[in-house]
Design an enzyme around this catalytic site. Structure first.
Site, PDB file in Angstrom:
ATOM      1  N   PHE A 114       1.177  -0.950   0.227  1.00  0.00           N
ATOM      2  CA  PHE A 114      -0.129  -0.314   0.658  1.00  0.00           C
ATOM      3  C   PHE A 114       0.868   1.270   0.368  1.00  0.00           C
ATOM      4  CE2 PHE A 114       0.044  -1.896   4.135  1.00  0.00           C
ATOM      5  CZ  PHE A 114       1.129  -1.218   4.967  1.00  0.00           C
ATOM      6  N   VAL A 159      15.536   2.875  -1.277  1.00  0.00           N
ATOM      7  CA  VAL A 159      15.784   3.999  -0.077  1.00  0.00           C
ATOM      8  C   VAL A 159      15.411   4.083   0.649  1.00  0.00           C
ATOM      9  CG1 VAL A 159      13.875   4.291  -0.805  1.00  0.00           C
ATOM     10  CG2 VAL A 159      15.289   6.443  -0.585  1.00  0.00           C
ATOM     11  N   ASP A 160      13.971   2.866   1.539  1.00  0.00           N
ATOM     12  CA  ASP A 160      13.877   2.940   2.114  1.00  0.00           C
ATOM     13  C   ASP A 160      14.589   1.516   3.753  1.00  0.00           C
ATOM     14  OD1 ASP A 160      13.780   0.707   1.226  1.00  0.00           O
ATOM     15  OD2 ASP A 160      12.338  -0.768   2.014  1.00  0.00           O
TER      16      ASP A 160
END
EC number: 2.7.1.33
Length: 246
Positions: free
Chosen positions: A16, A103-104
């Site tokens: 999500f 990138v997280d």
């Protein structure tokens, strides 16, 4: 920049999209994020329209990113897509090929610095994959990637004869007395072992450190967690706040 200017933060994940509207001001780091979820960028049109800037992070999700770029261009709203960097926000990345660090993970490492009570900390993200990243001072030292709880459980069921499980998500670690429970508890034990090994690495370097845990699987270990564990649901969004001032 006007303190009344709005920015939209987006964490575009596999399952999500998390979004949060913030007022752009120096006090933004002190304010709680009000986070909403949706499953498609197309549902964010009105939120984008109400913003003066969009700051987003996505690991993969090429189609969603293209749609976001198109929407922002159509609505004339500047878009910043966060990327992993060799050095940014006083943090140095351990990866030689820094662009291959998700990138997280990069944003979580940056955000965790504002949360940690100690110079040394590790960030544990429990999700489809479990990741660990170790930081001392302004240096990211590297980390690990391992299968997450559900991935381990599904692999056992698929690749092992006469092993079966259910969809229960244990929030306490006990000994199983039937195969279903043994699988669930065994995978939960593996998650706990991952964190324990990370702590061992921290203790090799520093006597005082903080463990910061994020991701959907954090409920697995919240019960009876030690005092030096800090839980946060939205580290990626918190990391995106840094980009409001670049």
């Amino acid at each position: 920049m006007s303190e009344q200017a709005n920015a939209l933060l987006l964490d575009i994940g596999n399952s999500f999209i998390k979004s949060a509207h913030v007022k752009i001001s120096e006090r933004v780091f002190e304010q709680p994020l009000i986070v909403t979820r949706c499953n498609e960028v197309s549902k964010l049109r009105e939120q984008i329209k109400a913003s003066q800037r969009v700051v987003a992070a996505a690991v993969g999700q090429g189609q969603q990113v293209k749609l976001l770029e198109s929407l922002c261009a159509e609505l004339h709203v500047p878009l910043i897509l966060a990327k992993s960097q060799a050095q940014a926000f006083s943090m140095r990345c351990a990866y030689r090929n820094f662009s291959t660090l998700g990138v997280d993970r990069w944003l979580a490492v940056i955000a965790a610095r504002r949360i940690s009570n100690t110079d040394a900390y590790c960030v544990i993200d429990l999700g489809t994959a479990n990741t660990c990243d170790v930081v001392i001072g302004h240096q990211h030292l590297g980390g690990w990637i391992a299968p997450g709880f559900s991935l381990m459980r599904d692999s056992l069921i698929k690749n092992t004869e006469l092993v079966f499980a259910n969809d229960d998500f244990p929030n306490d670690l006990t000994l199983g007395e039937q195969t279903v429970d043994c699988v669930n508890m065994g995978c939960a034990a593996a998650v706990n072992g991952f964190i324990y090994a990370a702590e061992q690495k921290m203790r090799e370097r520093k006597s005082e450190y903080t463990v910061i845990i994020t991701g959907g699987g954090q409920e697995l270990i919240k019960k009876n967690a030690p005092k030096h564990y800090y839980f946060h649901k939205n580290l990626v969004l918190l990391g995106l706040l840094e980009y409001l001032f670049t």
